[in-house]
Structures are given as structure tokens and as C-alpha cells.
Design an enzyme around this catalytic site. Structure first.
Site, short mmCIF file in Angstrom:
data_model
loop_
_atom_site.label_atom_id
_atom_site.label_comp_id
_atom_site.label_asym_id
_atom_site.label_seq_id
_atom_site.Cartn_x
_atom_site.Cartn_y
_atom_site.Cartn_z
N LYS A 10 0.82 -1.22 0.00
CA LYS A 10 0.00 0.00 0.00
C LYS A 10 0.86 1.27 0.00
CE LYS A 10 -4.00 -2.11 2.21
NZ LYS A 10 -5.09 -1.90 3.16
N TYR A 50 -12.19 -3.32 -3.92
CA TYR A 50 -12.79 -3.32 -2.57
C TYR A 50 -14.32 -3.49 -2.61
CZ TYR A 50 -8.42 -2.14 -0.16
OH TYR A 50 -7.16 -2.18 0.38
N ASN A 113 -2.15 0.44 6.49
CA ASN A 113 -1.70 -0.79 7.15
C ASN A 113 -0.75 -1.64 6.30
OD1 ASN A 113 -3.64 -1.70 5.40
ND2 ASN A 113 -4.75 -2.94 6.89
N HIS A 116 -2.13 -5.35 1.66
CA HIS A 116 -3.40 -6.06 1.50
C HIS A 116 -3.08 -7.49 1.06
CE1 HIS A 116 -7.42 -7.14 0.06
NE2 HIS A 116 -6.79 -7.68 -0.96
N GLU A 127 -9.49 -11.15 -7.23
CA GLU A 127 -8.51 -10.06 -7.13
C GLU A 127 -7.37 -10.25 -8.12
OE1 GLU A 127 -9.19 -8.98 -2.40
OE2 GLU A 127 -7.34 -9.97 -3.01
P1 CMP Z 1 -7.44 -4.50 3.46
O1 CMP Z 1 -6.93 -5.84 3.85
O2 CMP Z 1 -6.79 -3.81 2.31
O3 CMP Z 1 -9.02 -4.62 3.17
C1 CMP Z 1 -9.92 -3.54 3.37
C2 CMP Z 1 -9.27 -2.35 3.97
O4 CMP Z 1 -10.11 -1.35 4.48
C3 CMP Z 1 -8.47 -2.83 5.16
O5 CMP Z 1 -7.33 -3.54 4.73
C4 CMP Z 1 -8.18 -1.53 5.88
O6 CMP Z 1 -6.98 -0.93 5.48
C5 CMP Z 1 -9.34 -0.62 5.46
N1 CMP Z 1 -10.18 -0.27 6.60
C6 CMP Z 1 -10.36 0.98 7.05
N2 CMP Z 1 -11.20 0.98 8.10
C7 CMP Z 1 -11.54 -0.30 8.33
C8 CMP Z 1 -12.36 -0.95 9.30
N3 CMP Z 1 -13.02 -0.27 10.24
N4 CMP Z 1 -12.45 -2.30 9.26
C9 CMP Z 1 -11.80 -3.02 8.29
N5 CMP Z 1 -11.01 -2.45 7.35
C10 CMP Z 1 -10.87 -1.11 7.38
#
Ligand code: CMP
Length: 140
Positions: A10, A50, A113, A116, A127
Site C-alpha cells: 500500500k 474493494y 496498514n 493487503h 482479485e
Molecule cells: P485491506 O486488507 O486492504 O481490506 C480492506 C481495507 O479497508 C483494510 O485492509 C483496511 O486498510 C481498510 N479499513 C479501514 N477501516 C476499516 C475498518 N473499520 N475495518 C476493516 N477495514 C478497514
């Protein structure tokens, strides 16, 4: 079972120059790198990626974030690859992740974070097809 998973390094991790470190860590777990590209997602592709989160409060924000800067997308293959990668990543929220995990070490918050990874074989297939054509996934 031999599986493939899509990972995305990311924007926060890209800004810190961590693409090689993160992919190398997953390769170090025995996973095979079978596809790799750097790209900037447009909003439409980010929304598709997403799509399962559409309607959730964080949807617009996560779409804006993932399309805000270039990312590296990769397909890794190996025994139980999806689970191996999920364990190596740690939980979605880096503040709850062990320091030994990728998100625990490099993630900043639940959105920034670091990485992904696909969460199921069905999600992985969808995906991977969004990011790579069949002939961009290499057998070696
Ligand atoms: P990712 O694994 O990329 O999949 C969805 C993304 O939404 C997740 O990581 C987070 O970075 C983002 N996200 C932001 N807020 C939330 C939340 N409250 N719960 C889950 N995912 C979140």
C-alpha cells in the site's frame, strides 16, 4: 493445498521504500513470486478491488487511499498461501498486531496498514484477475 494470493504493497509502505522488504519477507516463508507489477489504481479499479466493502463507512476512504499513489501488486503461490500470508501480515489494525508481523512492524493505522492480502480462495481468484492477465502469471 497449493494456492495463489494477491498482495498489494500500500501507499504508506511504498513511501517508506518497503516493497522489496515486504515481498522478500513473504518469499522467505517459502512462497513463490509468480506475478509482479507497479501501478496506480484509478478510482474505478479501486472500487472493484474493494467491492465487498461497498456500503461500509470506510469504503470511500479506503478507495481514495489505495488510489492516492502507486502501489506494487504481486501474486504469490504456495501451500496454504492465503493463510500463510494472512498470518505474516497480522490483523487489519496494526495497533493490535504483533511486532513480528508485517502490519505490526510497518503499519501506521487501520487504513495505512502497509499491505493487503486476499482473504479466501474465491477472493484471491477475483482479485488476481483484476490485476493480472493469465499470461502475466509466470510458471517457473
Ligand atoms: P485491506 O486488507 O486492504 O481490506 C480492506 C481495507 O479497508 C483494510 O485492509 C483496511 O486498510 C481498510 N479499513 C479501514 N477501516 C476499516 C475498518 N473499520 N475495518 C476493516 N477495514 C478497514
Amino acid at each position: 493445498m497449493r494456492e495463489r494470493s494477491l498482495i498489494i504493497v500500500k501507499p504508506d509502505a511504498m513511501a517508506k521504500g518497503l516493497a522489496g522488504t515486504i515481498i522478500g519477507r513473504l518469499q522467505g516463508l517459502g512462497l513463490k513470486l509468480v506475478a509482479l507489477k507497479m501501478l496506480r489504481l484509478d478510482k474505478a479499479k479501486a472500487r472493484q478491488h474493494y467491492a465487498v466493502h461497498e456500503g461500509k463507512p470506510f469504503f470511500d476512504s479506503v478507495v481514495d487511499y489505495i488510489s492516492s499513489a502507486p502501489v506494487v501488486a504481486a501474486v504469490l503461490e504456495g501451500e496454504e498461501a492465503i493463510d500463510v500470508i494472512r498470518k505474516a501480515m497480522g490483523p487489519t489494525d496494526p495497533t493490535r498486531a504483533e511486532k513480528s508481523t508485517i502490519r505490526g512492524e510497518f503499519g501506521l493505522d487501520i487504513e495505512k496498514n502497509a499491505i493487503h492480502g486476499s482473504d479466501s480462495p474465491e477472493t484471491a481468484a477475483r482479485e488476481i484477475a483484476l490485476f493480472f492477465t493469465e499470461d502475466e502469471i509466470l510458471d517457473y
